[in-house]
Design an enzyme around this catalytic site. Structure first.
Site, mmCIF file in Angstrom:
data_model
loop_
_atom_site.group_PDB
_atom_site.id
_atom_site.type_symbol
_atom_site.label_atom_id
_atom_site.label_comp_id
_atom_site.label_asym_id
_atom_site.label_seq_id
_atom_site.Cartn_x
_atom_site.Cartn_y
_atom_site.Cartn_z
ATOM 1 N N HIS A 71 0.830 -1.210 0.000
ATOM 2 C CA HIS A 71 0.000 0.000 0.000
ATOM 3 C C HIS A 71 0.860 1.254 0.000
ATOM 4 O O HIS A 71 2.003 1.252 0.455
ATOM 5 C CB HIS A 71 -1.026 -0.010 1.145
ATOM 6 C CG HIS A 71 -0.488 0.260 2.512
ATOM 7 N ND1 HIS A 71 -1.137 -0.150 3.653
ATOM 8 C CD2 HIS A 71 0.625 0.904 2.939
ATOM 9 C CE1 HIS A 71 -0.453 0.247 4.707
ATOM 10 N NE2 HIS A 71 0.628 0.881 4.304
ATOM 11 N N GLU A 118 -5.038 0.638 -0.085
ATOM 12 C CA GLU A 118 -4.817 -0.772 0.215
ATOM 13 C C GLU A 118 -4.960 -1.624 -1.048
ATOM 14 O O GLU A 118 -5.462 -1.146 -2.062
ATOM 15 C CB GLU A 118 -5.852 -1.221 1.259
ATOM 16 C CG GLU A 118 -5.810 -0.438 2.568
ATOM 17 C CD GLU A 118 -4.710 -0.906 3.502
ATOM 18 O OE1 GLU A 118 -3.761 -1.576 3.064
ATOM 19 O OE2 GLU A 118 -4.790 -0.584 4.706
HETATM 20 P P1 PGA Z 1 6.175 2.351 8.047
HETATM 21 O O1 PGA Z 1 4.810 2.396 7.252
HETATM 22 O O2 PGA Z 1 7.004 3.467 7.533
HETATM 23 O O3 PGA Z 1 5.784 2.553 9.491
HETATM 24 O O4 PGA Z 1 6.773 1.008 7.776
HETATM 25 C C1 PGA Z 1 4.828 2.595 5.884
HETATM 26 C C2 PGA Z 1 3.437 2.437 5.346
HETATM 27 O O5 PGA Z 1 2.690 1.575 5.857
HETATM 28 O O6 PGA Z 1 3.095 3.141 4.387
#
Ligand code: PGA
Length: 249
Positions: A139, A144
């Site tokens: 995503h 999503e």
């Molecule tokens: P994260 O999340 O940087 O906390 O890994 C990235 C995202 O889910 O877009």
């Protein structure tokens, strides 16, 4: 065009990412920056703060638009993305808060809030540089898997995978909001340049699928293959699969 910059570790990734963002700020002092939350960009934001404190950067004319916000959380809620951006970046640099845009999680009318946000992006004149993290499921923002590529800002029901991944910031998974506002793929693809950041082995498959797999709504970030200016900064672990498949030169 796709450019991949490889970093040894998270520190190096953060410095490289901050260099790309600060180049944008220096070259175009009134640039529109698309910002992202999540753990990945935090190190880059810290580096930008450090350079600002040294007097190397001026954010006074910069405008920001963030990718997303939880529905139902106020900007004062510690897990809201407004709170995150204020604490991790905006409060420490000379950006004017009215120049920072994040969807309003408490807006009473979700549809009106989405149109307001789309209009805000359009009125600013479009995004010069959009920073993105990537989810383990591919995503971007809260777009999503099986998202509609044609959507602009919209309200999404979060997948259980994403709610579980984000539960680490809440006391229990039940506290994680079920819905969020997100810029759509159409908004993201309209940015002039994209900076995609990925760290750690949990992102290796998603990063490979996004950059070299089929372009499919099932892997939302795969649409970036159709953007003409994508810079990826990722560490060795996140690039592991791409390297093994022989795509890193
Ligand atoms: P994260 O999340 O940087 O906390 O890994 C990235 C995202 O889910 O877009």
């Amino acid at each position: 065009m796709l450019t991949i910059y490889q970093a040894r570790d998270y520190n190096e990734l953060s410095r490289k990412a901050a260099n790309i963002i600060s180049a944008q700020v220096i070259m175009k002092p009134n640039a529109i920056l698309g910002m992202a939350t999540g753990s990945t960009p935090v190190g880059a934001y810290q580096q930008l703060i450090e350079w600002y404190q040294k007097g190397d950067l001026d954010f006074s004319k910069i405008r920001c638009v963030n990718l997303d916000e939880y529905k139902g959380l106020s900007g004062e809620h510690k897990q809201s993305y407004r709170y995150f951006m204020n604490r991790n970046l905006f409060e420490h640099i000379n950006i004017s808060l009215p120049n920072t845009n994040i969807p309003n999680g408490l807006a009473p009318d979700s549809e009106a809030e989405c149109s307001r946000y789309n209009n805000a992006i359009q009125t600013l004149g479009g995004i010069d540089l959009q920073v993105l993290g990537i989810g383990g499921n591919g995503h971007i923002g809260f777009n999503e898997p099986d998202t509609d590529f044609k959507k602009e800002t919209h309200l999404v029901a979060l997948t259980e995978e994403t709610r579980t991944a984000n539960a680490r910031f809440f006391s229990t998974v039940d506290e994680v909001p079920t819905h969020a506002y997100t810029m759509g793929i159409k908004n993201i693809m309209s940015a002039k340049r994209i900076l995609l950041l990925a760290t750690g082995s949990s992102k290796a498959q998603a990063l490979y699928d996004s950059l070299y797999g089929p372009i499919t709504p099932h892997v939302p970030a795969s649409i970036l293959q159709l953007h003409n200016d994508v810079i990826v900064v990722a560490d060795d672990k996140a690039l592991d699969m791409i390297e093994k498949k022989g795509f890193l030169k």
